[in-house]
Scaffold this motif. Structure first.
Motif, PDB file in Angstrom:
ATOM      1  N   VAL A  61       0.695  -1.227  -0.020  1.00 55.50           N
ATOM      2  CA  VAL A  61       0.094   0.136   0.027  1.00 55.50           C
ATOM      3  C   VAL A  61       1.258   1.629  -0.099  1.00 55.50           C
ATOM      4  CG1 VAL A  61      -2.247  -0.744   1.546  1.00 55.50           C
ATOM      5  CG2 VAL A  61      -0.393  -0.376   2.982  1.00 55.50           C
ATOM      6  N   LYS A  62       0.775   2.316  -0.093  1.00 53.17           N
ATOM      7  CA  LYS A  62       0.909   3.621  -0.310  1.00 53.17           C
ATOM      8  C   LYS A  62       1.311   3.862   0.784  1.00 53.17           C
ATOM      9  CE  LYS A  62       1.644   4.416  -4.641  1.00 53.17           C
ATOM     10  NZ  LYS A  62       3.309   4.005  -5.722  1.00 53.17           N
ATOM     11  N   ARG A  63       0.424   4.336   1.571  1.00 49.76           N
ATOM     12  CA  ARG A  63       0.438   4.749   2.986  1.00 49.76           C
ATOM     13  C   ARG A  63      -0.678   3.687   4.673  1.00 49.76           C
ATOM     14  NH1 ARG A  63      -3.596   9.932   3.278  1.00 49.76           N
ATOM     15  NH2 ARG A  63      -5.238   9.154   1.630  1.00 49.76           N
ATOM     16  N   LEU A  64      -0.402   4.105   5.687  1.00 47.05           N
ATOM     17  CA  LEU A  64      -1.291   3.755   5.918  1.00 47.05           C
ATOM     18  C   LEU A  64      -1.808   4.056   7.263  1.00 47.05           C
ATOM     19  CD1 LEU A  64       1.422   1.403   7.577  1.00 47.05           C
ATOM     20  CD2 LEU A  64      -0.020   0.088   6.481  1.00 47.05           C
ATOM     21  N   PRO A  65      -2.944   4.328   8.010  1.00 44.53           N
ATOM     22  CA  PRO A  65      -3.602   4.666   8.516  1.00 44.53           C
ATOM     23  C   PRO A  65      -2.992   5.465  10.075  1.00 44.53           C
ATOM     24  CG  PRO A  65      -5.197   2.747   8.379  1.00 44.53           C
ATOM     25  CD  PRO A  65      -4.012   2.806   8.231  1.00 44.53           C
ATOM     26  N   LYS A  66      -3.420   6.442   9.676  1.00 43.34           N
ATOM     27  CA  LYS A  66      -2.306   7.368  11.915  1.00 43.34           C
ATOM     28  C   LYS A  66      -3.149   7.817  12.245  1.00 43.34           C
ATOM     29  CE  LYS A  66       2.383   5.760   9.112  1.00 43.34           C
ATOM     30  NZ  LYS A  66       3.853   6.309   8.460  1.00 43.34           N
ATOM     31  N   THR A  67      -2.888   7.538  13.361  1.00 47.78           N
ATOM     32  CA  THR A  67      -2.953   9.407  14.650  1.00 47.78           C
ATOM     33  C   THR A  67      -2.570  10.050  13.753  1.00 47.78           C
ATOM     34  OG1 THR A  67      -2.254   8.435  15.989  1.00 47.78           O
ATOM     35  CG2 THR A  67      -4.333   7.677  15.865  1.00 47.78           C
ATOM     36  N   ARG A  68      -2.597  11.407  14.242  1.00 47.86           N
ATOM     37  CA  ARG A  68      -1.670  13.330  13.922  1.00 47.86           C
ATOM     38  C   ARG A  68      -0.561  12.801  15.195  1.00 47.86           C
ATOM     39  NH1 ARG A  68      -7.016  14.466  12.988  1.00 47.86           N
ATOM     40  NH2 ARG A  68      -7.495  14.619  15.225  1.00 47.86           N
ATOM     41  N   SER A  69      -1.302  11.516  16.150  1.00 51.25           N
ATOM     42  CA  SER A  69       0.425  11.586  16.673  1.00 51.25           C
ATOM     43  C   SER A  69       1.612   9.579  16.265  1.00 51.25           C
ATOM     44  CB  SER A  69       0.814  10.881  18.065  1.00 51.25           C
ATOM     45  OG  SER A  69      -0.734  10.096  17.843  1.00 51.25           O
ATOM     46  N   GLY A  70       0.813   9.360  15.027  1.00 46.71           N
ATOM     47  CA  GLY A  70       2.000   8.900  14.215  1.00 46.71           C
ATOM     48  C   GLY A  70       1.490   6.900  15.187  1.00 46.71           C
ATOM     49  N   LYS A  71       0.649   7.391  15.390  1.00 44.07           N
ATOM     50  CA  LYS A  71       0.348   5.340  15.171  1.00 44.07           C
ATOM     51  C   LYS A  71      -0.548   5.116  14.982  1.00 44.07           C
ATOM     52  CE  LYS A  71       0.696   5.732  20.759  1.00 44.07           C
ATOM     53  NZ  LYS A  71       0.342   5.554  22.016  1.00 44.07           N
ATOM     54  N   ILE A  72      -0.494   4.019  14.424  1.00 44.75           N
ATOM     55  CA  ILE A  72      -1.157   3.424  12.988  1.00 44.75           C
ATOM     56  C   ILE A  72      -2.807   2.050  13.877  1.00 44.75           C
ATOM     57  CG2 ILE A  72      -0.843   0.806  11.403  1.00 44.75           C
ATOM     58  CD1 ILE A  72       2.233   1.097  11.375  1.00 44.75           C
ATOM     59  N   ALA A  73      -3.763   3.151  13.435  1.00 49.21           N
ATOM     60  CA  ALA A  73      -5.191   2.262  13.513  1.00 49.21           C
ATOM     61  C   ALA A  73      -5.137   1.038  13.310  1.00 49.21           C
ATOM     62  CB  ALA A  73      -5.929   2.841  12.827  1.00 49.21           C
ATOM     63  N   VAL A  99      -7.092   7.714   3.313  1.00 47.21           N
ATOM     64  CA  VAL A  99      -6.859   6.623   3.531  1.00 47.21           C
ATOM     65  C   VAL A  99      -7.548   5.887   3.380  1.00 47.21           C
ATOM     66  CG1 VAL A  99      -6.000   6.810   5.984  1.00 47.21           C
ATOM     67  CG2 VAL A  99      -4.035   5.651   3.980  1.00 47.21           C
ATOM     68  N   TYR A 100      -8.734   5.255   3.947  1.00 42.49           N
ATOM     69  CA  TYR A 100      -9.347   3.903   2.896  1.00 42.49           C
ATOM     70  C   TYR A 100      -9.961   3.752   2.592  1.00 42.49           C
ATOM     71  CZ  TYR A 100      -8.970   3.960   9.253  1.00 42.49           C
ATOM     72  OH  TYR A 100      -8.874   4.191   9.557  1.00 42.49           O
ATOM     73  N   ASP A 101     -10.158   5.406   1.377  1.00 47.48           N
ATOM     74  CA  ASP A 101     -10.489   4.884   0.297  1.00 47.48           C
ATOM     75  C   ASP A 101      -9.569   4.342  -0.689  1.00 47.48           C
ATOM     76  OD1 ASP A 101     -13.131   6.294   1.158  1.00 47.48           O
ATOM     77  OD2 ASP A 101     -11.865   7.780   0.321  1.00 47.48           O
ATOM     78  N   ASP A 102      -8.491   4.645  -0.060  1.00 51.71           N
ATOM     79  CA  ASP A 102      -7.324   4.288  -0.748  1.00 51.71           C
ATOM     80  C   ASP A 102      -6.838   2.728  -0.825  1.00 51.71           C
ATOM     81  OD1 ASP A 102      -5.798   6.227  -2.322  1.00 51.71           O
ATOM     82  OD2 ASP A 102      -4.917   7.005  -0.531  1.00 51.71           O
ATOM     83  N   LEU A 103      -6.695   2.854   0.309  1.00 48.53           N
ATOM     84  CA  LEU A 103      -6.760   0.990   1.279  1.00 48.53           C
ATOM     85  C   LEU A 103      -8.177  -0.231   0.325  1.00 48.53           C
ATOM     86  CD1 LEU A 103      -5.719   1.684   4.651  1.00 48.53           C
ATOM     87  CD2 LEU A 103      -4.789   0.733   2.491  1.00 48.53           C
ATOM     88  N   ARG A 104      -9.110   0.142   0.423  1.00 52.29           N
ATOM     89  CA  ARG A 104      -9.950  -0.630   0.064  1.00 52.29           C
ATOM     90  C   ARG A 104      -9.521  -0.826  -1.746  1.00 52.29           C
ATOM     91  NH1 ARG A 104     -14.527  -0.951   2.961  1.00 52.29           N
ATOM     92  NH2 ARG A 104     -14.917   0.990   4.032  1.00 52.29           N
ATOM     93  N   LYS A 105      -9.422   0.316  -2.304  1.00 52.87           N
ATOM     94  CA  LYS A 105      -8.667   0.249  -3.950  1.00 52.87           C
ATOM     95  C   LYS A 105      -7.211  -0.858  -4.332  1.00 52.87           C
ATOM     96  CE  LYS A 105     -10.434   4.577  -5.172  1.00 52.87           C
ATOM     97  NZ  LYS A 105      -9.902   6.054  -5.792  1.00 52.87           N
ATOM     98  N   GLU A 106      -6.460  -0.751  -3.025  1.00 55.45           N
ATOM     99  CA  GLU A 106      -5.256  -1.685  -3.391  1.00 55.45           C
ATOM    100  C   GLU A 106      -5.952  -2.401  -2.690  1.00 55.45           C
ATOM    101  OE1 GLU A 106      -2.561   1.760  -1.536  1.00 55.45           O
ATOM    102  OE2 GLU A 106      -3.487   1.493  -0.449  1.00 55.45           O
ATOM    103  N   LEU A 107      -6.667  -2.859  -2.014  1.00 54.37           N
ATOM    104  CA  LEU A 107      -7.543  -4.524  -1.909  1.00 54.37           C
ATOM    105  C   LEU A 107      -8.221  -5.590  -2.558  1.00 54.37           C
ATOM    106  CD1 LEU A 107      -7.940  -3.592   2.344  1.00 54.37           C
ATOM    107  CD2 LEU A 107      -6.509  -5.501   0.957  1.00 54.37           C
ATOM    108  N   ALA A 108      -9.145  -4.725  -3.462  1.00 51.23           N
ATOM    109  CA  ALA A 108      -9.400  -5.302  -4.386  1.00 51.23           C
ATOM    110  C   ALA A 108      -8.901  -5.112  -5.476  1.00 51.23           C
ATOM    111  CB  ALA A 108     -10.835  -3.946  -4.812  1.00 51.23           C
TER     112      ALA A 108
END
Length: 367
Positions: free
Chosen positions: A309-321, A345-354
């Motif tokens: 994937v291009k990026r991961l879902p992160k909080t503003r403090s840098g933690k991955i959800a 980021v979740y829209d991108d993840l859906r496309k990458e998983l699909a």
């Protein structure tokens, strides 16, 4: 001192420096793109910073965008003494890279929680003249005031059974907690006691898991909820993530449990490739990652599935959800936390998983 994250703003950015008579440099911005990956190093150089506090995510992002270390070594940092890391586990590969960049100056990972207010484990530079930094991947030894124990991480075991060295265990602290720790939850004393002190009476339950080395160093692996059950074997998602990064192909990743009718769960990884690996053949990347996990964790991990994937879902403090990734992949509805830096980021993840054949993904909604 420079603080690059909001997560420890009060302790490391205000109280600590004031008590020590230090000047604090607070930077608001990203470690890359302003204009490049040298921004943190420029601030250290320009302001003669002697110590700094970053999240491991910041290091990984810099490394991802600076594969040749051109920006990271652009400025001299002769005044610099030590870099401190916290907020999440720092993998061995990233920590060793940071020590190389900072000319073997101490780069120290340590472990604490919002609830504790102070580090639970650390390498306390002020207590020893030549402190043992411990094995890369560890977050030091228990700090003064913390009687730390690791109990069996098996959810069926509620006995106070101490884990042996290098065995995955649940991290608990024998009461009383030292000064500075939380004393209740806002208007909910009952939940405070039920959540943190019921499972192990007489102990504070961190709800984290890790291992203790023979020399007493602690490696925090993941939240207890992130431990995977693969065909009866309990595996730390953090250990698998560390192995994936050590393949040399990946800058950062998140491992979650994919539901499996036979094995219970399969480890599944969302991986972000290093910049210089983005055009590498998929078969070569797959071979390198799977081989490294097999070597570091063993065949028991049964690791075979991942998506780039291009990026991961992160909080503003840098933690991955990670919990949202688990729900997304396993087809469960979830709410996007309000702290996520960029919900798209979740829209991108859906496309990458699909694109790689994953369907029936979990639906999301905004909090």
């Amino acid at each position: 001192m420079i603080v690059s994250d909001l997560v420890v703003g009060h302790s490391y950015g205000c109280y600590g420096p004031l008590l020590n008579g230090s000047t604090t440099v607070i930077y608001e911005g990203k470690p890359i793109g302003t204009p490049d990956a040298s921004e943190f190093f420029r601030i250290i150089h320009d302001h003669k910073v002697v110590s700094s506090f970053w999240s491991p995510t910041a290091l990984r992002i810099i490394r991802q965008h600076d594969p040749d270390n051109k920006h990271a070594t652009k400025y001299q940092s002769k005044h610099f003494r030590a870099l401190f890391l916290a907020g999440e586990h720092c993998d061995r590969d990233t920590l060793l890279w940071a020590r190389e960049i900072f000319a073997e100056k101490p780069v120290i990972d340590h472990y604490w929680q919002t609830e504790t207010g102070t580090p639970i484990t650390a390498v306390c530079l002020g207590l020893e003249k030549h402190p043992n930094l411990g094995p890369p991947g560890c977050a030091g030894r228990p700090c003064p005031g913390y009687s730390l124990h690791l109990f069996s991480s098996d959810p069926k075991c509620i006995e106070e059974e101490e884990s042996s060295s290098d065995e995955l265990g649940r991290i608990v602290v024998k009461l009383p907690l030292p000064p500075g720790c939380f004393s209740t939850l806002w208007k909910n004393d009952q939940l405070f006691h039920e959540l943190y002190f019921t499972r192990y009476p007489g102990y504070y339950d961190t709800m984290d898991v890790g291992i203790r080395t023979e020399d007493g160093f602690i490696e925090t692996s993941s939240r207890a909820d992130d431990v995977l059950n693969v065909a009866g074997h309990r595996l730390s998602s953090g250990h698998i993530e560390q192995a994936i990064v050590e393949s040399g192909k990946v800058s950062e990743c998140a491992v979650i449990g994919l539901k499996d009718d036979v094995k219970g769960q399969q480890p599944f990884a969302f991986v972000v490739l290093n910049k210089h690996e983005e055009n590498t053949a998929a078969a070569e990347i797959e071979k390198a990652i799977i081989a490294t996990v097999r070597q570091e964790i063993g065949p028991v991990a049964a690791f075979k599935k991942f998506v780039c994937v291009k990026r991961l879902p992160k909080t503003r403090s840098g933690k991955i959800a990670r919990n949202t990734l688990t729900a997304l992949l396993n087809g469960k509805a979830f709410r996007i936390p309000s702290t996520i830096e960029d919900p798209t980021v979740y829209d991108d993840l859906r496309k990458e998983l699909a694109q790689v054949g994953y369907k029936n993904l979990g639906e999301s909604s905004q909090m």
